[in-house]
Design a protein around this motif. Structure first.
Motif, PDB file in Angstrom:
ATOM      1  N   GLN A 161      42.233   3.515   0.304  1.00 30.55           N
ATOM      2  CA  GLN A 161      41.252   3.139   1.322  1.00 30.55           C
ATOM      3  C   GLN A 161      41.023   4.290   2.309  1.00 30.55           C
ATOM      4  O   GLN A 161      41.950   5.054   2.604  1.00 30.55           O
ATOM      5  CB  GLN A 161      41.736   1.903   2.079  1.00 30.55           C
ATOM      6  CG  GLN A 161      41.956   0.686   1.197  1.00 30.55           C
ATOM      7  CD  GLN A 161      40.673   0.189   0.551  1.00 30.55           C
ATOM      8  OE1 GLN A 161      39.658   0.028   1.246  1.00 30.55           O
ATOM      9  NE2 GLN A 161      40.708  -0.061  -0.750  1.00 30.55           N
ATOM     10  N   ALA A 162      39.812   4.399   2.824  1.00 31.75           N
ATOM     11  CA  ALA A 162      39.438   5.513   3.691  1.00 31.75           C
ATOM     12  C   ALA A 162      40.294   5.594   4.947  1.00 31.75           C
ATOM     13  O   ALA A 162      40.535   6.683   5.479  1.00 31.75           O
ATOM     14  CB  ALA A 162      37.960   5.399   4.071  1.00 31.75           C
ATOM     15  N   HIS A 163      40.778   4.449   5.440  1.00 36.28           N
ATOM     16  CA  HIS A 163      41.567   4.453   6.684  1.00 36.28           C
ATOM     17  C   HIS A 163      43.012   4.884   6.467  1.00 36.28           C
ATOM     18  O   HIS A 163      43.732   5.166   7.421  1.00 36.28           O
ATOM     19  CB  HIS A 163      41.531   3.067   7.332  1.00 36.28           C
ATOM     20  CG  HIS A 163      42.141   1.994   6.471  1.00 36.28           C
ATOM     21  ND1 HIS A 163      43.503   1.804   6.362  1.00 36.28           N
ATOM     22  CD2 HIS A 163      41.551   1.072   5.665  1.00 36.28           C
ATOM     23  CE1 HIS A 163      43.735   0.803   5.528  1.00 36.28           C
ATOM     24  NE2 HIS A 163      42.575   0.338   5.091  1.00 36.28           N
ATOM     25  N   ASP A 164      43.460   4.928   5.208  1.00 36.27           N
ATOM     26  CA  ASP A 164      44.831   5.322   4.901  1.00 36.27           C
ATOM     27  C   ASP A 164      44.863   6.838   4.706  1.00 36.27           C
ATOM     28  O   ASP A 164      44.712   7.351   3.596  1.00 36.27           O
ATOM     29  CB  ASP A 164      45.313   4.599   3.643  1.00 36.27           C
ATOM     30  CG  ASP A 164      46.798   4.818   3.371  1.00 36.27           C
ATOM     31  OD1 ASP A 164      47.375   5.779   3.925  1.00 36.27           O
ATOM     32  OD2 ASP A 164      47.375   4.044   2.576  1.00 36.27           O
ATOM     33  N   LEU A 165      45.058   7.574   5.780  1.00 34.94           N
ATOM     34  CA  LEU A 165      44.918   9.021   5.741  1.00 34.94           C
ATOM     35  C   LEU A 165      45.950   9.688   4.831  1.00 34.94           C
ATOM     36  O   LEU A 165      45.655  10.694   4.177  1.00 34.94           O
ATOM     37  CB  LEU A 165      45.023   9.587   7.158  1.00 34.94           C
ATOM     38  CG  LEU A 165      43.938   9.125   8.140  1.00 34.94           C
ATOM     39  CD1 LEU A 165      44.098   9.821   9.477  1.00 34.94           C
ATOM     40  CD2 LEU A 165      42.549   9.366   7.566  1.00 34.94           C
ATOM     41  N   VAL A 168      44.701   9.188   1.331  1.00 41.05           N
ATOM     42  CA  VAL A 168      43.514  10.020   1.120  1.00 41.05           C
ATOM     43  C   VAL A 168      43.923  11.467   0.894  1.00 41.05           C
ATOM     44  O   VAL A 168      43.359  12.166   0.031  1.00 41.05           O
ATOM     45  CB  VAL A 168      42.541   9.907   2.311  1.00 41.05           C
ATOM     46  CG1 VAL A 168      41.430  10.953   2.204  1.00 41.05           C
ATOM     47  CG2 VAL A 168      41.947   8.511   2.382  1.00 41.05           C
TER      48      VAL A 168
END
Length: 232
Positions: A161-165, A168
């Motif tokens: 997910q984009a919020h899980d840096l 990512v």
């Protein structure tokens, strides 16, 4: 099950469904290869694989575990110790793999990655490849292609997910550095279709570890139907 001949389904995505017994036999065979205490076992070669459970396979079972097992057996025949998720006993955190791969005491020099569509659905595999890429000790990564077709980059590890840096970062690094690596064999061929290429993989590992090349071909045809007898 004892030490006699045990029937296992042959490996391959089209082979008969794997049972819980098949899975236990495969795990027991690999765990028996661990020399001494697990916590003090730091081999030079690790194998990353995704189980790839199919419809009909028992929980925790799939062709990926047998791909991994086959590679381990061939390396062990050359006197090369290995470690994979199959070597992890029940009740032990799978992340012990990461300690064997990238920690102060790690001795890993080669990570063999079993490449299949299931690989790109496995966050543990993503984590393992990332740790190999970022190891300060330098780990040679050998991708071995067992199944096609593989997903395009946008369809790889879609759980991220984009919020899980952190995830990512792992995804980006792996796609940038692992993605371009040439598989063995070259696509669209696979190990299941060209089993002799496994000998090339074993020879590459031996060369990287500074060990003598295998004196004779170690691979045998890898069937995708029927039944084979393996002594465990």
């Amino acid at each position: 099950m004892g030490g006699g001949a045990t029937t296992l389904r042959t490996i391959g995505p089209d082979a008969p469904a794997l049972t819980l017994e098949d899975g236990e036999v495969a795990r027991a065979a690999m765990q028996a290869l661990v020399k001494g205490e697990l916590n003090a076992y730091y081999p030079e070669v690790l194998i990353s694989y995704a189980t790839g459970r199919r419809e009909g396979d028992a929980p925790g079972c799939g062709p990926g575990m047998l791909y991994c097992k086959r590679i381990c057996e061939l390396l062990e025949a050359e006197g090369i110790d290995t470690f994979s998720g199959l070597h992890v006993p029940a009740g032990t955190d799978w992340k012990v793999f990461l300690l064997k791969l990238n920690s102060r005491f790690a001795n890993c020099k080669v990570l063999i990655v079993v490449v299949s569509p299931a690989l790109y659905e496995s966050i543990p595999c993503l984590t393992e490849i990332f740790n190999a890429l970022t190891s300060k000790k330098g780990v040679e990564i050998i991708p071995v292609l067992f199944e096609n077709p593989l997903p395009c980059s946008d369809d790889q590890w879609t759980q991220v997910q984009a919020h899980d840096l952190q995830a990512v970062e792992m995804l980006t690094r792996v796609q940038q550095l692992f993605g371009p690596k040439n598989c063995i064999p070259s696509p669209p061929g696979t190990v299941l279709e060209q089993p002799a290429v496994v000998d090339r993989v074993i020879a590459m590992v031996c060369e990287h570890l500074g060990k003598p090349a295998p004196s004779a071909p170690s691979s045998e045809p890898i069937h995708t139907t029927g039944v084979e007898e393996l002594v465990v």
